[in-house]
Design a protein around this motif. Structure first.
Motif, PDB file in Angstrom:
ATOM      1  N   PHE A  27       0.827  -1.199   0.000  1.00 24.65           N
ATOM      2  CA  PHE A  27       0.000   0.000   0.000  1.00 24.65           C
ATOM      3  C   PHE A  27       0.866   1.256   0.000  1.00 24.65           C
ATOM      4  O   PHE A  27       0.633   2.186  -0.784  1.00 24.65           O
ATOM      5  N   TYR A  28       1.881   1.301   0.856  1.00 24.10           N
ATOM      6  CA  TYR A  28       2.742   2.482   0.925  1.00 24.10           C
ATOM      7  C   TYR A  28       3.586   2.642  -0.333  1.00 24.10           C
ATOM      8  O   TYR A  28       3.872   3.774  -0.752  1.00 24.10           O
ATOM      9  N   VAL A  29       3.984   1.541  -0.954  1.00 22.41           N
ATOM     10  CA  VAL A  29       4.710   1.614  -2.229  1.00 22.41           C
ATOM     11  C   VAL A  29       3.813   2.234  -3.299  1.00 22.41           C
ATOM     12  O   VAL A  29       4.236   3.103  -4.069  1.00 22.41           O
ATOM     13  N   LEU A  30       2.556   1.803  -3.335  1.00 23.07           N
ATOM     14  CA  LEU A  30       1.597   2.347  -4.307  1.00 23.07           C
ATOM     15  C   LEU A  30       1.345   3.833  -4.049  1.00 23.07           C
ATOM     16  O   LEU A  30       1.237   4.627  -4.993  1.00 23.07           O
ATOM     17  N   VAL A  31       1.266   4.204  -2.777  1.00 25.64           N
ATOM     18  CA  VAL A  31       1.067   5.615  -2.425  1.00 25.64           C
ATOM     19  C   VAL A  31       2.241   6.453  -2.919  1.00 25.64           C
ATOM     20  O   VAL A  31       2.054   7.538  -3.499  1.00 25.64           O
ATOM     21  N   PHE A  32       3.459   5.950  -2.718  1.00 29.39           N
ATOM     22  CA  PHE A  32       4.653   6.661  -3.168  1.00 29.39           C
ATOM     23  C   PHE A  32       4.656   6.827  -4.679  1.00 29.39           C
ATOM     24  O   PHE A  32       4.957   7.910  -5.204  1.00 29.39           O
ATOM     25  N   ILE A  33       4.279   5.773  -5.399  1.00 27.45           N
ATOM     26  CA  ILE A  33       4.221   5.832  -6.866  1.00 27.45           C
ATOM     27  C   ILE A  33       3.179   6.843  -7.316  1.00 27.45           C
ATOM     28  O   ILE A  33       3.415   7.649  -8.229  1.00 27.45           O
ATOM     29  N   MET A  34       2.017   6.842  -6.655  1.00 26.83           N
ATOM     30  CA  MET A  34       0.950   7.769  -7.020  1.00 26.83           C
ATOM     31  C   MET A  34       1.340   9.216  -6.745  1.00 26.83           C
ATOM     32  O   MET A  34       0.974  10.120  -7.494  1.00 26.83           O
ATOM     33  N   LEU A  35       2.113   9.428  -5.669  1.00 24.09           N
ATOM     34  CA  LEU A  35       2.596  10.779  -5.379  1.00 24.09           C
ATOM     35  C   LEU A  35       3.541  11.274  -6.471  1.00 24.09           C
ATOM     36  O   LEU A  35       3.469  12.434  -6.890  1.00 24.09           O
ATOM     37  N   LEU A  36       4.399  10.392  -6.944  1.00 28.59           N
ATOM     38  CA  LEU A  36       5.316  10.762  -8.026  1.00 28.59           C
ATOM     39  C   LEU A  36       4.548  11.084  -9.302  1.00 28.59           C
ATOM     40  O   LEU A  36       4.861  12.044 -10.014  1.00 28.59           O
TER      41      LEU A  36
END
Length: 337
Positions: free
Chosen positions: A14-23
């Motif tokens: 989930f946090y990896v996906l959040v980081f990708i979405m922020l980028l």
């Protein structure tokens, strides 16, 4: 609670996906200081963020472990939590609008400040939610205090003065920062720090970031307890909260152009906060009855659990009605002038 069904890899993913979405969100608005976000762009990105959140909600509704009934309930809890956080964040965005006006931050530099502000909010809110969950597991009666605080905050919003100006100079974090770090009075385009005469100085843009970050923390004190009113599952509370604030940057630029039409939104938010506060207290009948016995009063309050679906309908209805009335009344006043 069903948090034991959520494996560690799911939290990490989930946090990896959040980081990708922020980028993706950062790149979608172009390079720093070279692009001014238009209303049409902001509306498109807002729609994309809402769609992504609904897809995640559908995933919970279908795949959440613990059985189909649990999964369906968790899906409704996520949607209710998401709607609560999204609606309360709108009031936050209007404060951001005043802050940018106070600091004289050009529109093309605002998205950079909001990006780092939201990034910091994700970290701080994650800490708050995990800490809040641990406290509630040990001391369930804290939910009653949350409920009373939300009712107080909701009532207080009815007396909120829209003309009250934000004064960042009174922010304690800004005062402390300025005591230990030199600050220049001049803007340097989109830079947070500059070097002048061999000294590293913070710019007003960085001071704006500090104020926005600390302002978000203050808003989290309202919104996070409100989400606990519909779910005590930290995975649901955390994901609904984070998905709601991920799209705030796009929503800000969409609302900035039409902020004048939502003068009565605060009353809807006040009703929503009061409702979730009452909802919390209704489920705390054991503690209310115990307090009554201590003071010699037989309250005999029954346990009342407001269904998540009903909560969702009430929150959505109040939010939609307050926004509709805001537009209608504002247009009518403009026509009369």
């Amino acid at each position: 609670m069903y948090t034991e069904y959520i494996p560690l890899w799911a939290w990490i993913l989930f946090y990896v996906l959040v980081f990708i979405m922020l980028l993706i969100d950062l790149k979608s608005f172009g390079k720093k200081g070279q692009h001014e976000v238009s209303v049409s762009e902001a509306l498109k990105m807002t729609a994309v963020w809402i769609a992504v959140s609904l897809v995640f909600c559908a995933g919970i509704y279908i795949f959440y472990p613990g059985g189909i009934n649990v999964a369906h309930e968790k899906g409704m809890e996520f949607l209710a939590g998401y709607l609560i956080e999204k609606s309360l964040s709108m009031d936050n965005l209007f404060v951001f609008l005043m802050l940018f006006s106070f600091f004289g931050v050009e529109r093309k530099y605002q998205h950079e400040v909001l990006f780092w502000g939201i990034f910091g909010a994700l970290v701080l809110r994650s800490i708050f939610i995990f800490a809040g969950t641990a406290m509630i597991q040990q001391f369930e009666w804290i939910l009653g205090l949350f409920g009373l605080f939300l009712i107080y905050t909701g009532i207080k919003m009815f007396g909120h003065n829209d003309d009250e100006q934000v004064d960042p100079s009174k922010n304690i974090f800004v005062k402390v920062f300025k005591r230990f770090f030199p600050v220049t009075d001049k803007m340097h385009e989109g830079d947070f720090f500059v070097i002048e005469n061999g000294r590293r100085l913070a710019t007003p843009l960085f001071i704006a970031l500090i104020v926005i970050e600390t302002t978000d923390v203050a808003f989290a004190v309202d919104s996070i307890p409100a989400v606990f009113s519909v779910s005590r599952d930290p995975f649901i509370v955390l994901t609904s909260n984070i998905f709601a604030i991920l799209g705030l940057r796009a929503l800000y630029f969409a609302l900035a152009a039409v902020a004048k039409y939502f003068a009565y939104l605060k009353y809807g938010l006040g009703i929503i906060l009061s409702f979730v506060g009452v909802k919390m207290l209704l489920a705390m009948n054991e503690y209310v009855n115990a307090i009554g016995r201590l003071i010699g009063i037989d309250i005999n309050m029954p346990h009342i659990e407001v269904p998540t679906l009903l909560s969702l309908a009430i929150i959505f209805g109040v939010l939609a009605l307050s926004m509709l009335l805001s537009v209608v009344i504002t247009r009518k006043k403009r026509q009369e002038q």
